[in-house]
Design a protein around this motif. Structure first.
Motif, PDB file in Angstrom:
ATOM      1  N   MET A 133       2.595   9.093  -7.121  1.00 62.74           N
ATOM      2  CA  MET A 133       2.669   8.209  -5.960  1.00 62.74           C
ATOM      3  C   MET A 133       1.756   8.713  -4.833  1.00 62.74           C
ATOM      4  O   MET A 133       1.127   7.917  -4.143  1.00 62.74           O
ATOM      5  N   ALA A 134       1.675  10.011  -4.673  1.00 62.47           N
ATOM      6  CA  ALA A 134       0.779  10.565  -3.648  1.00 62.47           C
ATOM      7  C   ALA A 134      -0.672  10.242  -3.975  1.00 62.47           C
ATOM      8  O   ALA A 134      -1.447   9.862  -3.081  1.00 62.47           O
ATOM      9  N   GLY A 192       4.766   1.152  -1.837  1.00 60.55           N
ATOM     10  CA  GLY A 192       6.156   1.565  -2.006  1.00 60.55           C
ATOM     11  C   GLY A 192       7.051   0.438  -2.508  1.00 60.55           C
ATOM     12  O   GLY A 192       7.878   0.633  -3.394  1.00 60.55           O
ATOM     13  N   ALA A 217       6.565  -0.134  -6.183  1.00 60.50           N
ATOM     14  CA  ALA A 217       7.246   0.869  -6.999  1.00 60.50           C
ATOM     15  C   ALA A 217       8.746   0.589  -7.071  1.00 60.50           C
ATOM     16  O   ALA A 217       9.381   0.832  -8.089  1.00 60.50           O
ATOM     17  N   MET A 223       7.706   4.072   0.687  1.00 59.86           N
ATOM     18  CA  MET A 223       7.114   5.069  -0.217  1.00 59.86           C
ATOM     19  C   MET A 223       8.167   6.058  -0.711  1.00 59.86           C
ATOM     20  O   MET A 223       8.163   6.438  -1.884  1.00 59.86           O
ATOM     21  N   ARG A 277       6.095  12.433 -10.908  1.00 61.83           N
ATOM     22  CA  ARG A 277       6.078  11.128 -10.233  1.00 61.83           C
ATOM     23  C   ARG A 277       5.667  11.219  -8.766  1.00 61.83           C
ATOM     24  O   ARG A 277       5.012  10.334  -8.242  1.00 61.83           O
ATOM     25  N   THR A 278       6.043  12.303  -8.109  1.00 61.44           N
ATOM     26  CA  THR A 278       5.666  12.470  -6.708  1.00 61.44           C
ATOM     27  C   THR A 278       4.153  12.616  -6.577  1.00 61.44           C
ATOM     28  O   THR A 278       3.539  12.004  -5.701  1.00 61.44           O
ATOM     29  N   THR A 280       9.062   6.265  -4.548  1.00 63.66           N
ATOM     30  CA  THR A 280       8.830   7.528  -5.255  1.00 63.66           C
ATOM     31  C   THR A 280      10.115   8.030  -5.906  1.00 63.66           C
ATOM     32  O   THR A 280      10.096   8.470  -7.061  1.00 63.66           O
ATOM     33  N   ARG A 297      10.756   8.377  -9.844  1.00 60.78           N
ATOM     34  CA  ARG A 297      11.116   9.688 -10.382  1.00 60.78           C
ATOM     35  C   ARG A 297      12.388   9.650 -11.215  1.00 60.78           C
ATOM     36  O   ARG A 297      12.481  10.275 -12.268  1.00 60.78           O
TER      37      ARG A 297
END
Length: 187
Positions: free
Chosen positions: A77-78, A116, A119, A175, A73-74, A179, A183
């Motif tokens: 998002m990145a 962010g 999410a 963010m 997941r990181t 994230t 996650r």
């Protein structure tokens, strides 16, 4: 690199994205006669594009496919942040000659903040409303505060009226929370 390529494909093939980006560039330049007000007008379509980058996947169920293809997941998002920053940076650069380099950085930070928030909230309408409310309401509401010290504190901490550093902090915070929720909350 695969994740960035996948996010680029999703962003450029999402219906309406190109029109929203054109709208952001046109409104930023057109309203520029009011100083940086053009950027404040142009941030709304930027926020919508950024929100749709995440929440669009929730609304059509594509998030499951995305998370199956990219379980980290990181990294996801990145990759979304990199693609979105590049696209918004390019769109913001179109108005660079008219506005200012600061405007480009501002629009990229608005996009990251919106990404962010999307999410975190996972719903397009709610996320767009939350981001636009966070941007446009504090400058209006601070005018109702009689205490000048409190008013100044509120103005210095609101994303739209504060410094780029404060906006960067808001964006980084959104963010980070987005994230972490992606996650640990999402499958």
């Amino acid at each position: 690199m695969r994740a960035v390529r996948a996010e680029w494909t999703k962003l450029r093939t999402t219906p309406g994205t190109a029109w929203l980006l054109v709208l952001a560039a046109v409104t930023t330049v057109a309203a520029n006669h009011l100083g940086l007000s053009g950027v404040y007008v142009g941030q709304a379509p930027v926020a919508v594009v950024a929100v749709l980058t995440v929440s669009g996947e929730y609304s059509n169920g594509l998030i499951r496919t995305t998370l199956t293809a990219l379980p980290n997941r990181t990294t996801l998002m990145a990759a979304k942040a990199v693609v979105l920053s590049a696209v918004i940076g390019a769109v913001g650069s179109v108005s660079l000659l008219v506005v200012a380099p600061r405007a480009v950085v501002y629009l990229v930070l608005i996009a990251i903040l919106s990404l962010g928030m999307a999410a975190v909230l996972r719903d397009s309408a709610v996320a767009v409303g939350a981001v636009l409310g966070l941007l446009y309401l504090p400058p209006i509401l601070t005018q109702l505060v009689a205490n000048p010290h409190l008013r100044r504190l509120l103005e210095q901490s609101a994303p739209m009226s504060a410094s780029l550093w404060a906006l960067a902090a808001w964006s980084l915070g959104a963010m980070l929370v987005g994230t972490l929720l992606l996650r640990f909350r999402d499958t």
